[in-house]
Design a protein around this motif. Structure first.
Motif, PDB file in Angstrom:
ATOM      1  N   ALA A 285      45.732  43.490  31.216  1.00 23.51           N
ATOM      2  CA  ALA A 285      44.918  42.819  32.233  1.00 23.51           C
ATOM      3  C   ALA A 285      44.977  43.591  33.557  1.00 23.51           C
ATOM      4  CB  ALA A 285      45.401  41.388  32.428  1.00 23.51           C
TER       5      ALA A 285
ATOM      6  N   ASN B  60      41.797  45.169  35.666  1.00 27.47           N
ATOM      7  CA  ASN B  60      41.352  44.641  36.956  1.00 27.47           C
ATOM      8  C   ASN B  60      42.573  44.170  37.748  1.00 27.47           C
ATOM      9  OD1 ASN B  60      40.148  43.210  39.053  1.00 27.47           O
ATOM     10  ND2 ASN B  60      38.544  42.353  37.749  1.00 27.47           N
TER      11      ASN B  60
ATOM     12  N   GLU C  53      43.045  43.550  40.919  1.00 25.03           N
ATOM     13  CA  GLU C  53      42.793  42.484  41.887  1.00 25.03           C
ATOM     14  C   GLU C  53      42.799  41.109  41.207  1.00 25.03           C
ATOM     15  OE1 GLU C  53      40.250  41.536  45.743  1.00 25.03           O
ATOM     16  OE2 GLU C  53      41.616  43.151  45.268  1.00 25.03           O
ATOM     17  N   LEU C  54      42.083  41.036  40.069  1.00 25.56           N
ATOM     18  CA  LEU C  54      41.999  39.756  39.366  1.00 25.56           C
ATOM     19  C   LEU C  54      43.365  39.368  38.788  1.00 25.56           C
ATOM     20  CD1 LEU C  54      39.946  37.545  38.604  1.00 25.56           C
ATOM     21  CD2 LEU C  54      39.631  38.700  36.421  1.00 25.56           C
ATOM     22  N   ALA C  55      44.151  40.367  38.391  1.00 24.09           N
ATOM     23  CA  ALA C  55      45.498  40.082  37.892  1.00 24.09           C
ATOM     24  C   ALA C  55      46.316  39.415  38.994  1.00 24.09           C
ATOM     25  CB  ALA C  55      46.170  41.367  37.419  1.00 24.09           C
ATOM     26  N   LEU C  56      46.207  39.956  40.220  1.00 22.21           N
ATOM     27  CA  LEU C  56      46.910  39.363  41.363  1.00 22.21           C
ATOM     28  C   LEU C  56      46.432  37.938  41.614  1.00 22.21           C
ATOM     29  CD1 LEU C  56      47.144  41.906  44.312  1.00 22.21           C
ATOM     30  CD2 LEU C  56      48.969  40.487  43.396  1.00 22.21           C
ATOM     31  N   ILE C  57      45.101  37.759  41.555  1.00 24.74           N
ATOM     32  CA  ILE C  57      44.511  36.444  41.789  1.00 24.74           C
ATOM     33  C   ILE C  57      45.019  35.444  40.764  1.00 24.74           C
ATOM     34  CG2 ILE C  57      42.314  35.184  41.640  1.00 24.74           C
ATOM     35  CD1 ILE C  57      40.988  37.660  42.922  1.00 24.74           C
ATOM     36  N   SER C  58      45.255  35.936  39.520  1.00 20.19           N
ATOM     37  CA  SER C  58      45.751  35.053  38.463  1.00 20.19           C
ATOM     38  C   SER C  58      47.242  34.767  38.603  1.00 20.19           C
ATOM     39  CB  SER C  58      45.491  35.668  37.089  1.00 20.19           C
ATOM     40  OG  SER C  58      44.135  35.997  36.942  1.00 20.19           O
TER      41      SER C  58
ATOM     42  N   PHE D 281      42.516  31.948  50.260  1.00 18.95           N
ATOM     43  CA  PHE D 281      43.318  32.300  49.082  1.00 18.95           C
ATOM     44  C   PHE D 281      44.398  33.342  49.388  1.00 18.95           C
ATOM     45  CE2 PHE D 281      43.953  33.913  44.697  1.00 18.95           C
ATOM     46  CZ  PHE D 281      44.279  32.707  44.117  1.00 18.95           C
TER      47      PHE D 281
ATOM     48  N   PRO E 278      48.220  35.858  47.419  1.00 16.60           N
ATOM     49  CA  PRO E 278      47.425  35.153  46.401  1.00 16.60           C
ATOM     50  C   PRO E 278      48.258  34.561  45.257  1.00 16.60           C
ATOM     51  CG  PRO E 278      46.340  37.189  46.990  1.00 16.60           C
ATOM     52  CD  PRO E 278      47.632  37.160  47.749  1.00 16.60           C
ATOM     53  N   ASN E 279      49.252  35.318  44.757  1.00 11.19           N
ATOM     54  CA  ASN E 279      49.995  34.770  43.610  1.00 11.19           C
ATOM     55  C   ASN E 279      50.819  33.539  44.001  1.00 11.19           C
ATOM     56  OD1 ASN E 279      51.756  36.336  45.034  1.00 11.19           O
ATOM     57  ND2 ASN E 279      52.630  37.416  43.288  1.00 11.19           N
TER      58      ASN E 279
ATOM     59  N   SER F  30      33.507  41.321  39.281  1.00  9.06           N
ATOM     60  CA  SER F  30      34.722  41.687  38.525  1.00  9.06           C
ATOM     61  C   SER F  30      35.632  40.479  38.384  1.00  9.06           C
ATOM     62  CB  SER F  30      35.517  42.809  39.177  1.00  9.06           C
ATOM     63  OG  SER F  30      34.705  43.730  39.790  1.00  9.06           O
TER      64      SER F  30
ATOM     65  N   PHE G 139      38.613  39.970  32.783  1.00 10.04           N
ATOM     66  CA  PHE G 139      39.271  41.177  32.272  1.00 10.04           C
ATOM     67  C   PHE G 139      38.439  41.677  31.101  1.00 10.04           C
ATOM     68  CE2 PHE G 139      42.814  38.511  33.921  1.00 10.04           C
ATOM     69  CZ  PHE G 139      43.211  39.340  34.955  1.00 10.04           C
TER      70      PHE G 139
ATOM     71  N   LEU H 131      39.903  42.450  27.547  1.00  9.18           N
ATOM     72  CA  LEU H 131      40.667  41.383  26.908  1.00  9.18           C
ATOM     73  C   LEU H 131      39.695  40.377  26.274  1.00  9.18           C
ATOM     74  CD1 LEU H 131      42.922  42.662  28.592  1.00  9.18           C
ATOM     75  CD2 LEU H 131      43.736  40.372  29.148  1.00  9.18           C
TER      76      LEU H 131
ATOM     77  N   MET I  83      45.735  34.741  30.505  1.00  7.37           N
ATOM     78  CA  MET I  83      46.124  35.384  31.765  1.00  7.37           C
ATOM     79  C   MET I  83      45.969  34.414  32.935  1.00  7.37           C
ATOM     80  SD  MET I  83      47.378  38.280  31.305  1.00  7.37           S
ATOM     81  CE  MET I  83      48.078  37.697  29.789  1.00  7.37           C
ATOM     82  N   GLY I  84      44.969  33.531  32.830  1.00  4.16           N
ATOM     83  CA  GLY I  84      44.819  32.508  33.857  1.00  4.16           C
ATOM     84  C   GLY I  84      46.046  31.618  33.931  1.00  4.16           C
TER      85      GLY I  84
ATOM     86  N   ARG J 114      39.219  30.795  33.281  1.00  2.00           N
ATOM     87  CA  ARG J 114      40.484  31.440  33.657  1.00  2.00           C
ATOM     88  C   ARG J 114      41.092  30.739  34.872  1.00  2.00           C
ATOM     89  NH1 ARG J 114      42.250  33.783  37.591  1.00  2.00           N
ATOM     90  NH2 ARG J 114      40.212  33.864  38.579  1.00  2.00           N
TER      91      ARG J 114
END
Lengths: 304, 234
Positions: free
Chosen positions: A186, A190, A192-197, B50, B72-73, B87, B90, B93, B101-102, B147
């Protein structure tokens, strides 16, 4: 020819292990690691230290397994050296690359700093061990097995291919089945999206260096078992490693695996017509051709 | 009850503030739409909430907790989920892996939650083994929202969910957003598609040039002549 092809598979397996590390680091940390060859060298020399100094001192016997040229000592050295180089990879990330990343340094600066790391590791090994060629077990050439088509292969070489297959299958299962492996894919997809998740992407970067370093150490030790070790061995592997990673589509682990085999086989087959000294040139020419014809690699990057 | 509050936010990507003293709030179970012309700072506001951007001034409060400046995390752990405009999946995936992953930071069994999300988006269940990169735009948007929902968020932030979608799909996506809201999730949505966004909103905010211009109930904003003239195309 058939024999050269088989030797090519053996060499290709070793290149693949290194190239997988290059491609993972490129895909996730987003840097070209020019010190990857030195990770191989470091792995080979740490194993040498273990089998020729530490284990004899601890009294581990120097017996060999059946027709193989090595025994318990090498088998113990394997995981220890892989772990040590995994640590070296993480160490340099913490020391250098992480700081550069946080400053948003560009790809060239990261690549150049890894080139610096490459020189450092190579020179440290050279200073400690001197420039000589070394063997894990000097002087004993095991008899080769006779296969059909006049192929002569040493049991060691069968072991090399088998171990690479095992490591690649383990890595595949890790990436496809485990939470951490999926998070690595993941993050490569991406960041950025990994961080967001909520994925701790810096943690993923550590895992990546660890896995890349460990695989490189294994590749270095296998090359040492197959041929010999010397301080410049990893540096000489750098072009084949990148050629394999680019051939397979940089960022794509399975591509790097195939790319490694192609480069290994091409290098060995070339010795039928060229002096072995030109092996490296063969890898280099393949890399240039791929960059000309299909720069995204045969398998087109990390499948986006 | 106010769930999420942004108070006097000033933020920007460089030294220049894109947002200047912007405030908004989301009450429980509300859909809040944020509209305004391009460059008004709508997306910047979501990013500031966020934690992708660190506001220079102002504070973000979730329930009673000040979450200003959290990464964010960390914000995700507090109960806010965010779907970026682009974007937002993923690609290599599978759909199932995207949802997993979500739920990355969940340590409990999230199988039930995944089932609920598949019930919300039945097409995703059928295609769960397919890579997200191979899906159509509308399906991708569903994966992206799925997600974000895996964490059972209190508030869902959506950045232009209808961008780039065919008109027919736009209404499907808006229906899904209403469905999500019915499950008890408060939603803050940024939209170019102002009319649709205000229709479903309990409350709307109009931003322009990085400042609050108007805010009122969604229906009232729709009827507002000034809003109609400037943002709803007459």
């Amino acid at each position: 020819m058939a024999e050269l092809f088989v030797y090519g598979i053996v060499l290709g397996c070793i290149i693949s292990l290194g190239a997988i590390g290059i491609t993972l680091v490129y895909g996730i940390v987003r840097m070209a690691n020019f010190a990857h060859g030195e990770f191989m060298t470091a792995g080979a020399y740490i194993a040498l230290l273990i089998v020729s100094v530490i284990l004899p001192w601890l009294g581990v016997p120097d017996t060999t397994f059946g027709p193989l040229s090595f025994g318990w000592r090498m088998l113990i050295a394997f995981p220890v050296s892989m772990a040590a180089v995994a640590f070296i990879g993480i160490f340099f990330d913490r020391l250098l690359y992480k700081k550069l990343r946080l400053k948003n340094s560009n790809a060239v600066i990261l690549a150049m700093s890894s080139l610096g790391v490459s020189f450092m590791i190579r020179m440290i090994i050279l200073i400690i061990t001197g420039p000589d060629y070394r063997f894990y077990r000097p002087g004993i050439m095991r008899p080769a097995l006779q296969l059909p088509f006049g192929i002569k292969i040493r049991p060691d070489q069968i072991f090399i291919v088998a171990l690479v297959v095992v490591l690649v299958v383990l890595l595949h299962l890790f990436l496809q089945r485990t939470k951490m492996g999926k998070a690595m894919r993941a993050t490569a997809d991406n960041t950025e999206l990994a961080l967001i998740s909520g994925i701790d992407t810096e943690g993923i970067v550590m895992w990546t260096w660890g896995i890349g370093g460990g695989l490189a150490a294994a590749a270095g030790m296998l090359y040492g078992i197959d041929v010999q070790i010397h301080p410049g061995m990893g540096w000489n592997f750098l072009i084949p490693l990148f050629a394999a990673a680019i051939l397979g589509g940089i960022g794509n682990m399975y591509g790097a695996l195939v790319g490694g085999l192609v480069i290994g086989i091409a290098e060995q087959l070339s010795t039928a017509v060229l002096t072995p000294t030109y092996k490296l040139a063969v890898a280099f020419i393949i890399m240039i051709l791929i960059l000309f014809i299909k720069p995204e690699g045969i398998f087109g990057g990390s499948d986006k | 009850m106010t769930i999420l509050k942004a108070e006097g936010i000033s933020a920007g990507y460089t030294e220049l503030d894109i947002l200047q003293n912007v405030s908004m709030k989301v009450k429980s179970n509300q859909i809040v739409s944020i509209i305004g012309p391009n460059g008004a700072g709508k997306s910047t506001l979501l990013k500031s909430i966020f934690g992708i951007l660190n506001p220079r001034k102002g504070r973000i409060v979730l329930k009673d907790e000040d979450i200003t400046g959290l990464k964010p995390n960390k914000v995700a752990r507090k109960g806010i989920s965010y779907v970026p405009q682009v974007s937002n999946v993923f690609p290599s995936l599978t759909i199932q892996e995207n949802l997993e992953m979500g739920a990355f930071i969940r340590t409990d069994d999230f199988g039930g939650r995944m089932d609920e999300i598949y019930n919300l988006f039945p097409t995703l269940r059928e295609k769960r083994k397919q890579k997200a990169g191979q899906l159509s735009g509308g399906q991708r948007q569903m994966v992206a929202m799925g997600r974000a929902l895996m964490l059972d968020p209190i508030v869902l932030l959506l950045d232009e969910p209808s961008a780039g979608l065919a008109p027919l799909l736009v209404s499907t996506i808006f229906e899904k957003i209403l469905d999500i809201n019915k499950t008890g999730v408060s939603i803050a949505i940024v939209e170019q598609n102002a009319k649709e966004a205000l229709k479903m909103a309990d409350h709307g905010y109009v931003l322009a040039m990085g400042r609050n211009v108007l805010d009122d109930e969604g229906e009232s904003l729709l009827d507002n002549e000034e809003v109609a003239k400037l943002y709803l195309g007459g």
